[in-house]
Write a protein that holds these residues in place. Structure first.
Motif, PDB file in Angstrom:
ATOM      1  N   CYS A 197       0.720  -1.052  -0.052  1.00 39.04           N
ATOM      2  CA  CYS A 197      -0.192   0.041   0.127  1.00 39.04           C
ATOM      3  C   CYS A 197       0.920   1.122  -0.061  1.00 39.04           C
ATOM      4  CB  CYS A 197      -0.828  -0.068   1.142  1.00 39.04           C
ATOM      5  SG  CYS A 197      -2.079  -1.675   1.381  1.00 39.04           S
ATOM      6  N   LEU A 198       1.263   1.630  -1.299  1.00 44.86           N
ATOM      7  CA  LEU A 198       2.220   2.940  -1.248  1.00 44.86           C
ATOM      8  C   LEU A 198       1.435   4.055  -1.881  1.00 44.86           C
ATOM      9  CD1 LEU A 198       5.348   0.914  -2.823  1.00 44.86           C
ATOM     10  CD2 LEU A 198       4.936   1.513  -0.417  1.00 44.86           C
ATOM     11  N   LEU A 199       1.861   5.122  -0.861  1.00 48.00           N
ATOM     12  CA  LEU A 199       1.205   6.411  -1.379  1.00 48.00           C
ATOM     13  C   LEU A 199       2.356   7.127  -2.234  1.00 48.00           C
ATOM     14  CD1 LEU A 199      -1.224   8.018  -0.655  1.00 48.00           C
ATOM     15  CD2 LEU A 199       0.087   9.112   1.426  1.00 48.00           C
ATOM     16  N   GLU A 200       2.238   7.499  -3.363  1.00 45.27           N
ATOM     17  CA  GLU A 200       3.005   8.114  -4.478  1.00 45.27           C
ATOM     18  C   GLU A 200       2.781   9.655  -4.545  1.00 45.27           C
ATOM     19  OE1 GLU A 200       3.634   5.206  -7.613  1.00 45.27           O
ATOM     20  OE2 GLU A 200       2.813   3.719  -6.559  1.00 45.27           O
ATOM     21  N   GLN A 201       3.880  10.192  -5.140  1.00 51.15           N
ATOM     22  CA  GLN A 201       3.648  11.560  -5.513  1.00 51.15           C
ATOM     23  C   GLN A 201       2.545  12.127  -6.384  1.00 51.15           C
ATOM     24  OE1 GLN A 201       5.710  14.105  -4.259  1.00 51.15           O
ATOM     25  NE2 GLN A 201       4.035  15.333  -5.259  1.00 51.15           N
ATOM     26  N   ILE A 202       2.158  11.092  -7.345  1.00 52.20           N
ATOM     27  CA  ILE A 202       0.876  10.923  -8.221  1.00 52.20           C
ATOM     28  C   ILE A 202      -0.376  11.343  -7.390  1.00 52.20           C
ATOM     29  CG2 ILE A 202       0.682   8.622  -8.737  1.00 52.20           C
ATOM     30  CD1 ILE A 202      -0.251   9.226 -11.506  1.00 52.20           C
ATOM     31  N   HIS A 203      -0.202  10.632  -6.157  1.00 50.55           N
ATOM     32  CA  HIS A 203      -1.341  10.474  -5.335  1.00 50.55           C
ATOM     33  C   HIS A 203      -1.394  11.922  -4.645  1.00 50.55           C
ATOM     34  CE1 HIS A 203      -0.769   5.939  -5.294  1.00 50.55           C
ATOM     35  NE2 HIS A 203      -1.665   6.219  -6.039  1.00 50.55           N
ATOM     36  N   ILE A 204      -0.430  12.334  -4.122  1.00 55.38           N
ATOM     37  CA  ILE A 204      -0.277  13.476  -3.615  1.00 55.38           C
ATOM     38  C   ILE A 204      -0.723  14.691  -4.467  1.00 55.38           C
ATOM     39  CG2 ILE A 204       1.233  15.017  -2.410  1.00 55.38           C
ATOM     40  CD1 ILE A 204       0.873  12.409  -0.786  1.00 55.38           C
ATOM     41  N   ASP A 205      -0.242  14.813  -5.840  1.00 48.32           N
ATOM     42  CA  ASP A 205      -0.823  15.759  -6.684  1.00 48.32           C
ATOM     43  C   ASP A 205      -2.176  15.509  -6.659  1.00 48.32           C
ATOM     44  OD1 ASP A 205       1.849  16.053  -7.136  1.00 48.32           O
ATOM     45  OD2 ASP A 205       2.222  15.099  -8.871  1.00 48.32           O
ATOM     46  N   ARG A 206      -2.733  14.583  -6.869  1.00 45.66           N
ATOM     47  CA  ARG A 206      -4.359  14.459  -6.754  1.00 45.66           C
ATOM     48  C   ARG A 206      -4.997  14.857  -5.665  1.00 45.66           C
ATOM     49  NH1 ARG A 206      -7.583   8.698  -6.968  1.00 45.66           N
ATOM     50  NH2 ARG A 206      -9.297   9.397  -5.636  1.00 45.66           N
ATOM     51  N   LEU A 207      -4.309  14.654  -4.603  1.00 44.74           N
ATOM     52  CA  LEU A 207      -5.069  15.218  -3.466  1.00 44.74           C
ATOM     53  C   LEU A 207      -4.780  16.807  -3.262  1.00 44.74           C
ATOM     54  CD1 LEU A 207      -3.856  12.927  -0.511  1.00 44.74           C
ATOM     55  CD2 LEU A 207      -6.132  13.062  -1.351  1.00 44.74           C
ATOM     56  N   LEU A 208      -3.760  17.349  -3.591  1.00 49.15           N
ATOM     57  CA  LEU A 208      -3.575  18.891  -3.787  1.00 49.15           C
ATOM     58  C   LEU A 208      -4.540  19.754  -4.464  1.00 49.15           C
ATOM     59  CD1 LEU A 208       0.149  18.767  -3.205  1.00 49.15           C
ATOM     60  CD2 LEU A 208      -1.365  19.707  -1.480  1.00 49.15           C
ATOM     61  N   ARG A 209      -5.000  18.710  -5.523  1.00 49.02           N
ATOM     62  CA  ARG A 209      -6.155  19.593  -6.175  1.00 49.02           C
ATOM     63  C   ARG A 209      -7.219  20.382  -5.138  1.00 49.02           C
ATOM     64  NH1 ARG A 209      -7.425  15.073 -10.049  1.00 49.02           N
ATOM     65  NH2 ARG A 209      -5.372  14.551 -10.963  1.00 49.02           N
ATOM     66  N   ILE A 210      -7.576  19.592  -4.067  1.00 46.55           N
ATOM     67  CA  ILE A 210      -8.288  20.202  -3.060  1.00 46.55           C
ATOM     68  C   ILE A 210      -7.352  21.189  -2.000  1.00 46.55           C
ATOM     69  CG2 ILE A 210     -10.257  19.937  -1.388  1.00 46.55           C
ATOM     70  CD1 ILE A 210     -10.273  16.882  -2.710  1.00 46.55           C
ATOM     71  N   LYS A 235       9.540   3.889  -4.558  1.00 43.48           N
ATOM     72  CA  LYS A 235       8.476   4.209  -5.192  1.00 43.48           C
ATOM     73  C   LYS A 235       7.342   5.194  -4.234  1.00 43.48           C
ATOM     74  CE  LYS A 235       5.413   1.862  -7.500  1.00 43.48           C
ATOM     75  NZ  LYS A 235       4.551   0.673  -7.724  1.00 43.48           N
ATOM     76  N   GLY A 236       7.377   5.107  -2.813  1.00 45.63           N
ATOM     77  CA  GLY A 236       6.634   5.712  -2.074  1.00 45.63           C
ATOM     78  C   GLY A 236       6.503   5.587  -0.557  1.00 45.63           C
TER      79      GLY A 236
END
Ligand code: BDR
Ligand code: CA
Length: 316
Positions: A197-210, A235-236
């Motif tokens: 279960c890896l949180l990656e930069q792409i996921h952080i970028d998605r969250l930062l849209r809020i 990876k994350g």
């Protein structure tokens, strides 16, 4: 179904903080308290971080109770190289308005559990010192705990602090031994599944849209973790502690096996190693359910959705 009532026993810690946020964002869960322990950081820092994350999430009505200052036998350890000096990476948390509740976490856990036998689940996501102390202090405690869902150990996988041992168990293997043999129903969430279960930069970028203090906090919290992600293949950041909550919010994502698991506390090179009796060589019954497989990508997606919902409710 009414929400599952839980207490999280914790040493925050980047992924500990993410676990609190996930619990608060999940209608299937009622987070009733945080009890703190030394582990990733000292008890004092862990307790302040717990209060500060609740403040950030506008949940400072939830009690925080400070517990063990040192492991049962071993000296204190902390892992600033992974979690940053503050314990939560580079994040800037609000100054908590609330204070820890008076008294010791061990007494609080005993009091809460004995007041409502078999009602409360405890989710230990740090070293098991508080839980072992409660078991030893009050003989009725073990029979009255509904369940423990523990983040700890590495059953088939290698360790993350020594070649063989996982951090939470390594910090207090004597406590883990007491807990594993307590008779309390246990579900173990080891590295074998949390590494999926890896949180990656792409996921952080998605969250930062809020635009929210929640999404900004998650970004700054995981920066330190990303810097050390080479231990996960570059990876994350592993969602170790949040994955314990999958047992409530998405149990279908975990494959559990009834197994006898023990821990080495003999002081040699395998100190803190957890090992499963897969072939029944001990002739003893299983003492826990162990997660050996997880649908990691699905859990990360669920985590992100819950964080997006929480972030939309906390915008200032
Ligand atoms: C565990 O160790 C801690 O650093 C994390 O918060 C997690 O509980 C992973 O080994
Ligand atoms: Ca932790």
């Amino acid at each position: 179904m009414p929400p599952k009532r839980i207490i999280i026993d914790t040493d925050p810690g980047i992924d500990d903080a993410l676990a609190f946020l996930l619990a608060l964002a999940s209608p299937e869960i009622k987070l009733e308290a945080l009890t703190t322990t030394q582990g990733n950081v000292t008890l004092e820092t862990a307790t302040r971080n717990a209060l500060a994350v609740l403040e950030l999430a506008k949940a400072n009505h939830i009690p925080v109770v400070a517990g063990s200052v040192v492991p049962l036998v071993q000296p204190l350890r902390a892992s600033a190289h992974v979690h940053g000096e503050s314990g939560i990476g580079n994040s800037k948390l609000p100054t908590p308005k609330s204070k820890p509740r008076e008294g010791h976490a061990v007494d609080y856990l005993i009091e809460r559990v004995l007041a409502e036998p078999n009602e409360l689940g405890i989710f230990p996501i740090g070293p098991l010192t508080n839980i072992a102390m409660a078991i030893r202090k009050e003989p009725k405690f073990a029979k009255a705990v509904k369940e423990l869902v523990i983040m700890g150990g590495a059953v088939l996988e290698h360790g993350n602090v020594t070649p063989q041992a996982e951090f939470n168990i390594y910090v207090d293997p004597h406590a883990a031994h007491i807990v594993f043999h307590s008779g309390i129903p246990i579900t173990l969430i080891p590295l074998d599944v949390t590494h999926k279960c890896l949180l990656e930069q792409i996921h952080i970028d998605r969250l930062l849209r809020i635009d929210s203090p929640i999404t900004r906090f998650i970004r700054s919290a995981v920066e330190t973790c990303f810097a050390h992600s080479e231990s996960y293949g570059g990876k994350g950041c592993a969602l170790h502690d949040p994955l314990t909550l999958a047992t409530v919010i998405a149990p279908e994502l975990l494959t559990l096996k009834e197994l006898r698991v023990d821990v080495d506390h003999s002081g040699g090179v395998s100190m803190g190693k957890t090992f499963g009796d897969f072939l029944g060589k001990t002739g003893k019954p299983a003492n826990m359910r162990v997660a050996l497989q997880a649908r990691g990508d699905d859990f990360v997606e669920l985590f992100l959705q819950r964080m997006e919902t929480l972030a939309k409710t906390i915008s200032v």
